[in-house]
Design an enzyme around this catalytic site. Structure first.
Site, PDB file in Angstrom:
ATOM      1  CB  CYS A  90      -0.896   0.024   1.227  1.00 22.20           C
ATOM      2  SG  CYS A  90      -1.819  -1.474   1.549  1.00 22.20           S
ATOM      3  CB  CYS A 129     -28.502  -4.246  15.957  1.00 18.41           C
ATOM      4  SG  CYS A 129     -28.175  -3.180  17.377  1.00 18.41           S
TER       5      CYS A 129
END
Lengths: 263, 107
Positions: free
Chosen positions: A78, A224
């Site tokens: 990177c 959730c």
């Protein structure tokens, strides 16, 4: 009865009529928004604030190594293209998910990292929630710590923000709950001994003490969704990215905390 | 990936001062009581011991057990007696061994 008196009775009855209807979720006013950091205990806040006790930093250190390690057929890291992440990646995470023209839709930071890995480094993309992907994402996102979350004003994003909002407000699962019922209407109250947070994704990837590891926003959403007893989407599903985008738009202007610690 | 450590030792201290030392290490601390998705037990893989030596003298040690969570954070206090080196060592299952050091200047 005079028409005026009848009018007065109708007016008086209106508040009761309004109370009987299910009230649509109202978005939290911008100046009342709070990071879930504020709901944490003093000890947990101290853990996040000190970079030698925040366990998310362990992942950031791993990510720094992944950033500078060559990978794939290109033999490039990177860092070979992007240089020092401290400058090149500054406030980048604060504007993700961002629109990707080739995909024709928004990509979140993890997907963007994997895209570059595949396309530029010509390497195998990292698996969802893999240690390497979370580490690299945490390293990139930490360069935005303290920066305000972007407003996502790109007009191409607008339909996806709307999709995310619709998902956030849609009732789902066996409990027939929507995200908004807890996080817009009942934040600050308790749910089984925990404070219901406003659900602003300010510190992802987060180190969650319950997980004993770092995890992505998609993992948190999955959490959730399972809690509402609905079927979670597969990692990387466009529904997750739309929700991430809506949540980031909803948290626009709030400060990034990556890597945040949460109980 | 190799284990990561984070050490927080005050770089400077007054002689006789009580200082706080904070250590954090990355480790999965797999407790050995879990099984994978096909029911095969996951073998225990934990750190079992931690020691701290201050200029070669052992000043703190801890025994770790399966109930301790991943990435153990150990913090303790000592008296700053002299300038020198604090050496930390974690050892555990499967030959795990990790060392770290920190310098302290005592005035």
């Amino acid at each position: 009865m005079t028409p005026a008196a009848r009018f007065a009775i109708v007016i008086a009855a209106l508040p009761f009529a309004a109370a009987a209807l299910p009230s649509p979720a109202a978005e939290i006013p911008l100046n009342e928004r709070l990071s879930a950091y504020e709901d944490m205990s003093r000890d947990n806040k101290a853990m996040q604030d000190d970079d030698t006790s925040n366990p998310g930093i362990l992942a950031v250190l791993d990510g720094e190594m992944v950033w500078s390690t060559p990978a794939g057929a290109s033999g490039r890291s990177c860092a070979d293209c992007h240089g020092d992440a401290k400058s090149s990646m500054k406030s980048v995470a604060a504007r993700y998910p961002a629109f990707d023209a080739a995909a024709g839709r928004p990509l979140d930071l993890e997907q963007r990292i994997n895209l570059s890995r595949e396309k530029d480094q010509k390497a195998q993309p990292f698996a969802a929630e893999s240690k390497e992907l979370l580490a690299l994402t945490a390293y990139v996102a930490m360069q935005s710590r303290g920066e305000p979350i972007a407003a996502h004003e790109d007009p191409r994003l607008a339909p996806f923000i709307d999709k995310g909002r619709a998902l956030f407000n849609a009732r789902q699962g066996q409990l027939n709950l929507s995200c908004a019922q807890c996080h817009d209407d009942n934040w600050g109250k308790s749910l089984a001994g925990n404070v219901v947070p406003q659900a602003h994704p300010t510190g992802y990837p987060i180190y969650r003490l319950e997980w004993q590891s770092i995890g992505s926003l998609q993992r948190r959403l999955r959490n959730c969704i399972i809690g509402m007893r609905a079927e979670p989407y597969a990692y990387g599903a466009p529904e997750y990215v739309d929700m991430e985008l809506y949540l980031m738009w909803r948290a626009r202007g709030m400060k990034m905390e990556t890597p945040a610690v949460r109980p | 990936m190799a284990a990561r450590t984070l050490i927080n030792v005050p770089p400077k201290a007054k002689r006789g001062e009580i200082i706080q030392i904070k250590t954090l290490i990355s480790h999965i601390m797999e407790n050995g009581f879990r099984s994978d998705n096909i029911g095969k037990p996951i073998p225990r893989d934990i750190i079992t011991a931690f020691t701290c030596a201050y200029n070669g003298e052992k000043i703190f040690e801890a025994t770790l057990y399966p109930a301790i969570s991943a990435n153990p954070f150990i913090t303790f206090h000592t008296v700053a007696t002299e300038s020198g080196m604090l050496a930390f060592q974690w050892t555990g299952d499967n030959g795990f061994s990790q060392e770290a050091t920190a310098k302290i200047t005592v005035e």
